[in-house]
Write a protein that holds these residues in place. Structure first.
Motif, PDB file in Angstrom:
ATOM      1  N   ALA A  30       0.778  -1.311  -0.077  1.00 38.10           N
ATOM      2  CA  ALA A  30       0.067   0.093  -0.049  1.00 38.10           C
ATOM      3  C   ALA A  30       1.045   1.155   0.074  1.00 38.10           C
ATOM      4  CB  ALA A  30      -1.116   0.009   1.121  1.00 38.10           C
ATOM      5  N   LEU A  31       1.861   1.235   1.051  1.00 37.19           N
ATOM      6  CA  LEU A  31       3.039   2.431   0.983  1.00 37.19           C
ATOM      7  C   LEU A  31       3.313   2.701  -0.555  1.00 37.19           C
ATOM      8  CD1 LEU A  31       4.288   1.996   4.310  1.00 37.19           C
ATOM      9  CD2 LEU A  31       2.808   4.024   3.489  1.00 37.19           C
ATOM     10  N   GLU A  32       4.021   1.296  -0.967  1.00 40.84           N
ATOM     11  CA  GLU A  32       4.637   1.581  -2.367  1.00 40.84           C
ATOM     12  C   GLU A  32       3.873   2.093  -3.580  1.00 40.84           C
ATOM     13  OE1 GLU A  32       8.360  -1.902  -2.122  1.00 40.84           O
ATOM     14  OE2 GLU A  32       6.485  -2.249  -3.459  1.00 40.84           O
ATOM     15  N   GLU A  33       2.559   1.724  -3.450  1.00 43.20           N
ATOM     16  CA  GLU A  33       1.676   2.012  -4.587  1.00 43.20           C
ATOM     17  C   GLU A  33       1.119   3.450  -4.375  1.00 43.20           C
ATOM     18  OE1 GLU A  33      -1.298  -1.160  -5.850  1.00 43.20           O
ATOM     19  OE2 GLU A  33       0.513  -2.485  -5.586  1.00 43.20           O
ATOM     20  N   THR A  34       0.975   4.016  -3.081  1.00 42.17           N
ATOM     21  CA  THR A  34       0.658   5.454  -2.770  1.00 42.17           C
ATOM     22  C   THR A  34       1.615   6.071  -3.126  1.00 42.17           C
ATOM     23  OG1 THR A  34      -0.931   4.330  -1.314  1.00 42.17           O
ATOM     24  CG2 THR A  34      -0.703   6.730  -0.871  1.00 42.17           C
ATOM     25  N   PHE A  35       2.950   6.001  -2.775  1.00 42.76           N
ATOM     26  CA  PHE A  35       4.024   7.026  -2.651  1.00 42.76           C
ATOM     27  C   PHE A  35       5.196   6.686  -3.588  1.00 42.76           C
ATOM     28  CE2 PHE A  35       2.010   7.392   1.549  1.00 42.76           C
ATOM     29  CZ  PHE A  35       1.519   8.458   1.674  1.00 42.76           C
ATOM     30  N   GLY A  36       5.371   5.386  -3.979  1.00 41.99           N
ATOM     31  CA  GLY A  36       6.412   5.015  -4.953  1.00 41.99           C
ATOM     32  C   GLY A  36       6.264   5.017  -6.066  1.00 41.99           C
TER      33      GLY A  36
END
Length: 168
Positions: free
Chosen positions: A65-71
């Motif tokens: 979720a973090l990767e897809e949101t911010f990365g």
């Protein structure tokens, strides 16, 4: 009507930071790795494996979720075609990887309750071994993507420069 197609790309700095800061994920992976190295339910506690695999499933949900949101980003600008296609491919793998760890977790639960089903348990250790390898390949490809986005075609030559510049 003029339409601009969105292209997938990455925010290399955020993606690298997400990976660098996720020590819990890598700790869980190393603890779980012990099970497929030994793979003997008489030596290792299957309940511990169940707890670790459940924690890994939850940690991967957060990590992806973090990767897809911010990365990962979708932009309507000119993006290098290799970076765009590789970004899209790696982002798409998150779903498959997550569904695989969810399936392994559910099957571990089935293998332990009401009584230990040793065959099913060992099958899930083998599946986890395959998952672990696939996840490592995925993570290495994301690292290469970060290097490509940061340094272009000279990514391998400049890895030490990248590590030094990010310590400041």
């Amino acid at each position: 009507m003029i339409r601009s197609l969105l292209k997938e790309c990455i925010n290399a700095a955020f993606l690298k930071e997400i990976k660098d800061d996720n020590l819990k994920l890598y700790s869980l992976l190393e603890n779980l790795r012990a099970f497929w190295l030994v793979s003997d339910p008489l030596v290792l506690n299957p309940e511990w494996f169940r707890t670790l695999i459940s924690d890994l499933r939850d940690q991967l949900a957060l990590h992806f979720a973090l990767e897809e949101t911010f990365g990962y980003l979708e932009l309507a600008v000119d993006v290098d075609i290799f970076l765009s296609s590789e970004s899209a491919r790696l982002k798409k793998q998150h779903v498959d990887l997550y569904l695989e760890i969810v399936s392994i977790t559910e099957n571990i639960e089935d293998a332990l309750y009401p009584d230990l089903n040793e065959r099913l348990f060992l099958d899930q250790l083998s599946r986890f071994n395959d998952f672990y390898r696939t996840f490592q390949i995925h993570e290495a490809a994301e690292f290469d993507l970060i290097m490509s986005a940061t340094y272009g075609n000279n990514k391998r030559k400049n890895i030490s420069d990248f590590e030094v510049s990010n310590r400041k």
